[in-house]
Design a protein around this motif. Sequence first.
Motif, PDB file in Angstrom:
ATOM      1  N   MET A   8      -3.303  -3.293 106.816  1.00  0.00           N
ATOM      2  CA  MET A   8      -3.466  -1.991 106.190  1.00  0.00           C
ATOM      3  C   MET A   8      -4.813  -1.878 105.502  1.00  0.00           C
ATOM      4  SD  MET A   8       0.188  -0.845 104.552  1.00  0.00           S
ATOM      5  CE  MET A   8       1.570  -0.414 105.616  1.00  0.00           C
ATOM      6  N   GLY A   9      -5.270  -0.628 105.354  1.00  0.00           N
ATOM      7  CA  GLY A   9      -6.512  -0.394 104.643  1.00  0.00           C
ATOM      8  C   GLY A   9      -6.277  -0.377 103.143  1.00  0.00           C
ATOM      9  N   ASP A  10      -7.245   0.149 102.416  1.00  0.00           N
ATOM     10  CA  ASP A  10      -7.181   0.231 100.960  1.00  0.00           C
ATOM     11  C   ASP A  10      -6.006   1.119 100.554  1.00  0.00           C
ATOM     12  OD1 ASP A  10      -7.596   0.818  98.254  1.00  0.00           O
ATOM     13  OD2 ASP A  10      -9.764   0.641  98.454  1.00  0.00           O
ATOM     14  N   LEU A  11      -5.024   0.565  99.839  1.00  0.00           N
ATOM     15  CA  LEU A  11      -3.829   1.313  99.447  1.00  0.00           C
ATOM     16  C   LEU A  11      -4.036   2.157  98.197  1.00  0.00           C
ATOM     17  CD1 LEU A  11      -1.044  -1.379  99.989  1.00  0.00           C
ATOM     18  CD2 LEU A  11      -1.826   0.383 101.576  1.00  0.00           C
ATOM     19  N   GLY A  12      -5.128   1.953  97.494  1.00  0.00           N
ATOM     20  CA  GLY A  12      -5.325   2.675  96.253  1.00  0.00           C
ATOM     21  C   GLY A  12      -4.358   2.211  95.184  1.00  0.00           C
ATOM     22  N   LEU A  13      -3.933   3.112  94.305  1.00  0.00           N
ATOM     23  CA  LEU A  13      -3.042   2.737  93.215  1.00  0.00           C
ATOM     24  C   LEU A  13      -1.601   2.527  93.668  1.00  0.00           C
ATOM     25  CD1 LEU A  13      -4.051   4.986  90.154  1.00  0.00           C
ATOM     26  CD2 LEU A  13      -4.485   2.553  90.481  1.00  0.00           C
ATOM     27  N   PHE A  14      -1.209   3.141  94.766  1.00  0.00           N
ATOM     28  CA  PHE A  14       0.205   3.149  95.124  1.00  0.00           C
ATOM     29  C   PHE A  14       0.465   2.631  96.542  1.00  0.00           C
ATOM     30  CE2 PHE A  14      -0.591   6.528  91.974  1.00  0.00           C
ATOM     31  CZ  PHE A  14       0.102   5.969  90.910  1.00  0.00           C
ATOM     32  N   GLY A  15       0.430   3.483  97.540  1.00  0.00           N
ATOM     33  CA  GLY A  15       0.666   3.017  98.899  1.00  0.00           C
ATOM     34  C   GLY A  15       1.950   3.567  99.493  1.00  0.00           C
ATOM     35  N   PRO A  16       2.135   3.398 100.801  1.00  0.00           N
ATOM     36  CA  PRO A  16       3.259   4.024 101.509  1.00  0.00           C
ATOM     37  C   PRO A  16       4.631   3.521 101.105  1.00  0.00           C
ATOM     38  CG  PRO A  16       2.094   2.489 102.933  1.00  0.00           C
ATOM     39  CD  PRO A  16       1.263   2.638 101.702  1.00  0.00           C
ATOM     40  N   ASP A  17       4.739   2.342 100.525  1.00  0.00           N
ATOM     41  CA  ASP A  17       6.036   1.820 100.115  1.00  0.00           C
ATOM     42  C   ASP A  17       6.391   2.199  98.678  1.00  0.00           C
ATOM     43  OD1 ASP A  17       6.402   0.568 102.579  1.00  0.00           O
ATOM     44  OD2 ASP A  17       5.339  -1.227 101.928  1.00  0.00           O
ATOM     45  N   SER A  18       5.545   2.959  98.020  1.00  0.00           N
ATOM     46  CA  SER A  18       5.763   3.303  96.617  1.00  0.00           C
ATOM     47  C   SER A  18       6.726   4.485  96.474  1.00  0.00           C
ATOM     48  CB  SER A  18       4.434   3.660  95.939  1.00  0.00           C
ATOM     49  OG  SER A  18       3.893   4.846  96.500  1.00  0.00           O
ATOM     50  N   ILE A  19       7.388   4.536  95.333  1.00  0.00           N
ATOM     51  CA  ILE A  19       8.218   5.691  95.004  1.00  0.00           C
ATOM     52  C   ILE A  19       7.323   6.911  94.792  1.00  0.00           C
ATOM     53  CG2 ILE A  19      10.031   6.567  93.486  1.00  0.00           C
ATOM     54  CD1 ILE A  19      10.727   4.011  95.023  1.00  0.00           C
ATOM     55  N   THR A  20       6.129   6.680  94.305  1.00  0.00           N
ATOM     56  CA  THR A  20       5.186   7.778  94.072  1.00  0.00           C
ATOM     57  C   THR A  20       4.902   8.539  95.359  1.00  0.00           C
ATOM     58  OG1 THR A  20       4.144   6.706  92.169  1.00  0.00           O
ATOM     59  CG2 THR A  20       2.822   8.314  93.378  1.00  0.00           C
ATOM     60  N   TRP A  21       4.613   7.828  96.439  1.00  0.00           N
ATOM     61  CA  TRP A  21       4.354   8.519  97.705  1.00  0.00           C
ATOM     62  C   TRP A  21       5.603   9.231  98.205  1.00  0.00           C
ATOM     63  CZ3 TRP A  21       0.543   6.394 101.858  1.00  0.00           C
ATOM     64  CH2 TRP A  21      -0.738   6.268 101.291  1.00  0.00           C
ATOM     65  N   LYS A  22       6.761   8.682  97.955  1.00  0.00           N
ATOM     66  CA  LYS A  22       8.014   9.316  98.366  1.00  0.00           C
ATOM     67  C   LYS A  22       8.218  10.632  97.621  1.00  0.00           C
ATOM     68  CE  LYS A  22      13.036   8.561  98.627  1.00  0.00           C
ATOM     69  NZ  LYS A  22      14.143   7.575  98.469  1.00  0.00           N
ATOM     70  N   VAL A  23       7.979  10.613  96.319  1.00  0.00           N
ATOM     71  CA  VAL A  23       8.164  11.819  95.506  1.00  0.00           C
ATOM     72  C   VAL A  23       7.150  12.894  95.888  1.00  0.00           C
ATOM     73  CG1 VAL A  23       7.978  12.760  93.158  1.00  0.00           C
ATOM     74  CG2 VAL A  23       9.236  10.626  93.563  1.00  0.00           C
ATOM     75  N   HIS A  24       5.890  12.502  96.006  1.00  0.00           N
ATOM     76  CA  HIS A  24       4.837  13.497  96.219  1.00  0.00           C
ATOM     77  C   HIS A  24       4.695  13.922  97.676  1.00  0.00           C
ATOM     78  CE1 HIS A  24       3.170  13.751  92.136  1.00  0.00           C
ATOM     79  NE2 HIS A  24       3.693  12.536  92.010  1.00  0.00           N
ATOM     80  N   LYS A  25       5.525  13.373  98.542  1.00  0.00           N
ATOM     81  CA  LYS A  25       5.595  13.881  99.914  1.00  0.00           C
ATOM     82  C   LYS A  25       6.189  15.287  99.924  1.00  0.00           C
ATOM     83  CE  LYS A  25       7.604  12.847 104.459  1.00  0.00           C
ATOM     84  NZ  LYS A  25       8.469  11.892 105.224  1.00  0.00           N
ATOM     85  N   GLU A  26       6.967  15.612  98.884  1.00  0.00           N
ATOM     86  CA  GLU A  26       7.642  16.899  98.787  1.00  0.00           C
ATOM     87  C   GLU A  26       6.680  17.992  98.299  1.00  0.00           C
ATOM     88  OE1 GLU A  26      10.919  17.617  99.428  1.00  0.00           O
ATOM     89  OE2 GLU A  26      11.203  15.585 100.188  1.00  0.00           O
ATOM     90  N   PRO A  27       6.418  19.023  99.108  1.00  0.00           N
ATOM     91  CA  PRO A  27       5.521  20.107  98.655  1.00  0.00           C
ATOM     92  C   PRO A  27       5.999  20.793  97.387  1.00  0.00           C
ATOM     93  CG  PRO A  27       5.866  20.234 101.038  1.00  0.00           C
ATOM     94  CD  PRO A  27       6.835  19.210 100.515  1.00  0.00           C
ATOM     95  N   ILE A  28       7.316  20.827  97.155  1.00  0.00           N
ATOM     96  CA  ILE A  28       7.851  21.511  95.979  1.00  0.00           C
ATOM     97  C   ILE A  28       7.370  20.868  94.684  1.00  0.00           C
ATOM     98  CG2 ILE A  28       9.970  20.142  95.755  1.00  0.00           C
ATOM     99  CD1 ILE A  28       9.668  23.973  95.368  1.00  0.00           C
ATOM    100  N   VAL A  29       6.902  19.630  94.750  1.00  0.00           N
ATOM    101  CA  VAL A  29       6.436  18.933  93.547  1.00  0.00           C
ATOM    102  C   VAL A  29       5.276  19.691  92.898  1.00  0.00           C
ATOM    103  CG1 VAL A  29       5.310  16.815  92.732  1.00  0.00           C
ATOM    104  CG2 VAL A  29       7.279  16.674  94.234  1.00  0.00           C
ATOM    105  N   THR A  30       4.562  20.488  93.684  1.00  0.00           N
ATOM    106  CA  THR A  30       3.472  21.288  93.116  1.00  0.00           C
ATOM    107  C   THR A  30       3.970  22.161  91.980  1.00  0.00           C
ATOM    108  OG1 THR A  30       2.357  21.325  95.261  1.00  0.00           O
ATOM    109  CG2 THR A  30       1.657  22.962  93.661  1.00  0.00           C
ATOM    110  N   MET A  31       5.198  22.652  92.090  1.00  0.00           N
ATOM    111  CA  MET A  31       5.766  23.464  91.009  1.00  0.00           C
ATOM    112  C   MET A  31       5.880  22.650  89.729  1.00  0.00           C
ATOM    113  SD  MET A  31       9.394  25.507  90.802  1.00  0.00           S
ATOM    114  CE  MET A  31       8.940  26.721  92.044  1.00  0.00           C
TER     115      MET A  31
END
Length: 283
Positions: A1-24
């Motif tokens: 994998m490349g640079d994962l940054g602070l989180f990455g695909p296995d993080s809960i953060t990426w799971k939560v922010h995959k949802e467009p509604i989170v913008t609200m």
Amino acid sequence: MGDLGLFGPDSITWKVHKEPIVTMGGLRSLYLQALHPRAVAAIAQNSGYKADPWGRFERTSAYVGTILYGTMAEVELAASRVRRMHSQMRATDPRTGETFRIDEPELLRWVHVAEVESFLTTARRAGLELTDAEVDGYYTEQLRAAEMIGLNPGTVPGTAAEVAAYYAEIRPELAMTKESAETAFFLTVPPVPGNWGSRSLRLGLTLGPTRWAYFGIAGTALALLPPWARKMYGGLGWPTTDKSADLSVRGLRLLIKATLPAVPAQYRVAPMRQAALERVGIA
């Protein structure tokens, strides 16, 4: 994998922010942040949000997107710019006349908690299923973002229980001020961009399909606030309001999911997220 940054695909953060509604959740957090007298004073006295609200929204969104999906070099650069900018800003407490730095840990902590709790709460009430462990995992992961803006992670709530305790502790410091009311009104009735094509009405307000849609979004964001925060805005703290908000935000999430397939492919995923997925080999 490349640079994962602070989180990455296995993080809960990426799971939560995959949802467009989170913008609200971002809008909900602004209503919540405005209830802290010093925080809202810092924004009102240092930000040009009234002159350029949509530009500020885009800049804030770009920062959040970088923290979520950027490489470590991009994250560190963006965070250092924000820290440097905040270190140069001062504001005056409207209650005491005291001048204070806007990068005080107390203020940074309030903004951080209000933001991450709003993102998570909005996603969950919209129907995203998360276990208790995943909820705590999200808050714990977000300590990395808190550290990037200059906070000591050990002083920031990192679980759902700690967030609840933090809100209970800080509530006596919150209040509805003139700047709170002005900010909330502005968030609810922002100036309409020229390309919205709405027709002008009396009082300088404009109405049109997009304006009405935005009213619905703003109303739902307000209704998603904790009951004690709604009461501070003069609203109702009834459980029925919570149920109505849940129905509204769930309906919006379903509407987004239903319409996404009709959207051109390049717009279905935020560009920063798409770049991060490609970088880590998940096209």
